[in-house]
Design a protein around this motif. Structure first.
Motif, PDB file in Angstrom:
ATOM      1  N   LYS A 104     121.544 -97.325  20.077  1.00 34.92           N
ATOM      2  CA  LYS A 104     121.001 -95.968  19.978  1.00 34.92           C
ATOM      3  C   LYS A 104     119.541 -96.023  19.521  1.00 34.92           C
ATOM      4  CE  LYS A 104     121.773 -91.493  17.723  1.00 34.92           C
ATOM      5  NZ  LYS A 104     120.473 -91.324  17.070  1.00 34.92           N
ATOM      6  N   GLU A 105     119.254 -96.855  18.540  1.00 32.30           N
ATOM      7  CA  GLU A 105     117.873 -97.002  18.057  1.00 32.30           C
ATOM      8  C   GLU A 105     116.970 -97.538  19.169  1.00 32.30           C
ATOM      9  OE1 GLU A 105     116.715 -95.919  15.182  1.00 32.30           O
ATOM     10  OE2 GLU A 105     118.652 -95.401  14.338  1.00 32.30           O
ATOM     11  N   ARG A 106     117.473 -98.505  19.941  1.00 27.13           N
ATOM     12  CA  ARG A 106     116.675 -99.068  21.052  1.00 27.13           C
ATOM     13  C   ARG A 106     116.439 -98.034  22.146  1.00 27.13           C
ATOM     14  NH1 ARG A 106     119.789-103.499  19.808  1.00 27.13           N
ATOM     15  NH2 ARG A 106     118.590-105.096  18.768  1.00 27.13           N
ATOM     16  N   ALA A 107     117.429 -97.187  22.392  1.00 27.36           N
ATOM     17  CA  ALA A 107     117.266 -96.120  23.385  1.00 27.36           C
ATOM     18  C   ALA A 107     116.179 -95.151  22.932  1.00 27.36           C
ATOM     19  CB  ALA A 107     118.594 -95.392  23.608  1.00 27.36           C
ATOM     20  N   GLU A 108     116.177 -94.817  21.644  1.00 26.21           N
ATOM     21  CA  GLU A 108     115.135 -93.938  21.109  1.00 26.21           C
ATOM     22  C   GLU A 108     113.773 -94.623  21.185  1.00 26.21           C
ATOM     23  OE1 GLU A 108     116.315 -92.764  17.165  1.00 26.21           O
ATOM     24  OE2 GLU A 108     117.909 -91.453  17.912  1.00 26.21           O
ATOM     25  N   LEU A 109     113.746 -95.920  20.906  1.00 25.82           N
ATOM     26  CA  LEU A 109     112.501 -96.686  20.991  1.00 25.82           C
ATOM     27  C   LEU A 109     111.952 -96.670  22.416  1.00 25.82           C
ATOM     28  CD1 LEU A 109     110.430 -98.523  19.609  1.00 25.82           C
ATOM     29  CD2 LEU A 109     111.968-100.443  20.030  1.00 25.82           C
ATOM     30  N   ALA A 110     112.837 -96.765  23.404  1.00 22.64           N
ATOM     31  CA  ALA A 110     112.406 -96.720  24.804  1.00 22.64           C
ATOM     32  C   ALA A 110     111.775 -95.376  25.146  1.00 22.64           C
ATOM     33  CB  ALA A 110     113.592 -97.004  25.735  1.00 22.64           C
ATOM     34  N   VAL A 111     112.326 -94.295  24.600  1.00 20.39           N
ATOM     35  CA  VAL A 111     111.749 -92.962  24.820  1.00 20.39           C
ATOM     36  C   VAL A 111     110.355 -92.904  24.192  1.00 20.39           C
ATOM     37  CG1 VAL A 111     111.949 -90.494  24.272  1.00 20.39           C
ATOM     38  CG2 VAL A 111     113.971 -91.783  24.998  1.00 20.39           C
ATOM     39  N   LEU A 112     110.238 -93.392  22.955  1.00 18.06           N
ATOM     40  CA  LEU A 112     108.948 -93.371  22.260  1.00 18.06           C
ATOM     41  C   LEU A 112     107.905 -94.206  22.997  1.00 18.06           C
ATOM     42  CD1 LEU A 112     110.172 -93.699  18.571  1.00 18.06           C
ATOM     43  CD2 LEU A 112     109.269 -91.656  19.689  1.00 18.06           C
ATOM     44  N   ALA A 113     108.324 -95.313  23.597  1.00 13.09           N
ATOM     45  CA  ALA A 113     107.396 -96.195  24.304  1.00 13.09           C
ATOM     46  C   ALA A 113     106.692 -95.476  25.450  1.00 13.09           C
ATOM     47  CB  ALA A 113     108.132 -97.426  24.821  1.00 13.09           C
ATOM     48  N   ASP A 114     107.354 -94.459  26.021  1.00 14.36           N
ATOM     49  CA  ASP A 114     106.733 -93.685  27.112  1.00 14.36           C
ATOM     50  C   ASP A 114     105.477 -92.957  26.666  1.00 14.36           C
ATOM     51  OD1 ASP A 114     108.791 -94.454  28.772  1.00 14.36           O
ATOM     52  OD2 ASP A 114     109.861 -92.538  28.659  1.00 14.36           O
ATOM     53  N   TYR A 115     105.352 -92.706  25.367  1.00 14.22           N
ATOM     54  CA  TYR A 115     104.233 -91.919  24.846  1.00 14.22           C
ATOM     55  C   TYR A 115     103.183 -92.759  24.140  1.00 14.22           C
ATOM     56  CZ  TYR A 115     107.514 -88.277  25.918  1.00 14.22           C
ATOM     57  OH  TYR A 115     108.398 -87.464  26.583  1.00 14.22           O
ATOM     58  N   LEU A 116     103.472 -94.030  23.964  1.00  7.43           N
ATOM     59  CA  LEU A 116     102.530 -94.912  23.263  1.00  7.43           C
ATOM     60  C   LEU A 116     101.614 -95.600  24.271  1.00  7.43           C
ATOM     61  CD1 LEU A 116     104.965 -96.490  20.680  1.00  7.43           C
ATOM     62  CD2 LEU A 116     103.023 -95.011  20.178  1.00  7.43           C
ATOM     63  N   PRO A 117     100.401 -95.949  23.838  1.00  7.75           N
ATOM     64  CA  PRO A 117      99.525 -96.707  24.735  1.00  7.75           C
ATOM     65  C   PRO A 117     100.168 -98.050  25.055  1.00  7.75           C
ATOM     66  CG  PRO A 117      98.399 -96.155  22.658  1.00  7.75           C
ATOM     67  CD  PRO A 117      99.807 -95.701  22.538  1.00  7.75           C
ATOM     68  N   GLU A 118      99.814 -98.605  26.198  1.00 12.20           N
ATOM     69  CA  GLU A 118     100.358 -99.914  26.570  1.00 12.20           C
ATOM     70  C   GLU A 118      99.987-100.932  25.489  1.00 12.20           C
ATOM     71  OE1 GLU A 118      99.887-103.155  30.135  1.00 12.20           O
ATOM     72  OE2 GLU A 118      99.729-101.028  30.638  1.00 12.20           O
ATOM     73  N   GLN A 119     100.972-101.701  25.061  1.00 10.51           N
ATOM     74  CA  GLN A 119     100.761-102.666  23.997  1.00 10.51           C
ATOM     75  C   GLN A 119      99.990-103.883  24.510  1.00 10.51           C
ATOM     76  OE1 GLN A 119     102.109-101.998  20.545  1.00 10.51           O
ATOM     77  NE2 GLN A 119     101.687-100.160  21.704  1.00 10.51           N
ATOM     78  N   LEU A 120      99.187-104.460  23.641  1.00  8.50           N
ATOM     79  CA  LEU A 120      98.436-105.663  23.989  1.00  8.50           C
ATOM     80  C   LEU A 120      99.399-106.834  24.134  1.00  8.50           C
ATOM     81  CD1 LEU A 120      95.478-105.436  21.434  1.00  8.50           C
ATOM     82  CD2 LEU A 120      95.359-105.031  23.891  1.00  8.50           C
ATOM     83  N   SER A 121      99.093-107.730  25.055  1.00  6.11           N
ATOM     84  CA  SER A 121      99.884-108.949  25.169  1.00  6.11           C
ATOM     85  C   SER A 121      99.487-109.875  24.023  1.00  6.11           C
ATOM     86  CB  SER A 121      99.607-109.633  26.513  1.00  6.11           C
ATOM     87  OG  SER A 121      98.293-110.171  26.513  1.00  6.11           O
ATOM     88  N   GLU A 122     100.277-110.913  23.792  1.00  9.99           N
ATOM     89  CA  GLU A 122      99.951-111.873  22.731  1.00  9.99           C
ATOM     90  C   GLU A 122      98.590-112.510  22.988  1.00  9.99           C
ATOM     91  OE1 GLU A 122     102.923-114.776  21.665  1.00  9.99           O
ATOM     92  OE2 GLU A 122     104.527-113.307  21.946  1.00  9.99           O
ATOM     93  N   ASP A 123      98.311-112.843  24.255  1.00  5.60           N
ATOM     94  CA  ASP A 123      97.030-113.464  24.595  1.00  5.60           C
ATOM     95  C   ASP A 123      95.863-112.516  24.347  1.00  5.60           C
ATOM     96  OD1 ASP A 123      98.207-115.861  25.310  1.00  5.60           O
ATOM     97  OD2 ASP A 123      98.293-115.373  27.451  1.00  5.60           O
ATOM     98  N   GLU A 124      96.037-111.243  24.728  1.00  3.27           N
ATOM     99  CA  GLU A 124      94.970-110.257  24.510  1.00  3.27           C
ATOM    100  C   GLU A 124      94.699-110.084  23.014  1.00  3.27           C
ATOM    101  OE1 GLU A 124      95.505-107.183  28.272  1.00  3.27           O
ATOM    102  OE2 GLU A 124      96.970-107.121  26.643  1.00  3.27           O
TER     103      GLU A 124
END
Length: 158
Positions: A85-105
């Protein structure tokens, strides 16, 4: 306080309506939770105010971190259904967050700031605050603070 909403806030409201019409319980409850967190942030302090886009991203990032940590805690406790359930909510939140930097970036960005600090005569632990401040300004919601701190510390100790 005016009702002239920022783009992200307006998108959240619109998506909440859509999720409610589609009877998407996870999406609608998650967006409601975020809207409550935003409202709490807006009315905290001495005067109510409208949050900037960057402040909205900060609230979303904080809520995403809570979900990530809760999912890990539920996994550790053997509560897989609650972790999901927490991961499902996290997936919803990810839609609104800026794209995360990769480890290399992130590694490259930190390396640039470590070099800049070294050029200014700062190195090792003495440069930690300077580098963190510079990196945080450039990252702005695209990487979790703990990851940034770990990478800065790693590169300063190298």
């Amino acid at each position: 306080m005016s009702d002239s909403s920022t783009g992200l806030k307006a998108r959240l409201r619109s998506d909440l309506t859509t999720a409610m019409k589609a009877r998407d319980a996870i999406r609608s409850s998650t967006i409601r939770m975020v809207m409550t967190a935003i409202k709490a942030e807006e009315v905290s302090g001495t005067t109510a105010r409208e949050l900037s886009e960057q402040e909205l991203v900060t609230v979303l990032t904080r809520e995403a971190k809570k979900r990530r940590e809760a999912a890990g805690a539920y996994d550790d406790a053997g509560r897989a259904e609650l972790a999901e359930k927490e991961r499902a909510e996290l997936a919803v939140l990810a839609d609104y967050l800026p794209e995360q930097l990769s480890e290399d970036e992130l590694r490259t960005l930190v390396a640039e700031e470590v070099s800049a600090a070294a050029a200014a005569g700062k190195s090792g632990k003495a440069a930690m605050g300077l580098v963190m401040k510079a990196v945080r300004g450039r990252v702005s919601g695209r990487a979790e603070g703990g990851l940034v701190a770990a990478e800065v510390k790693n590169q300063l100790e190298a």
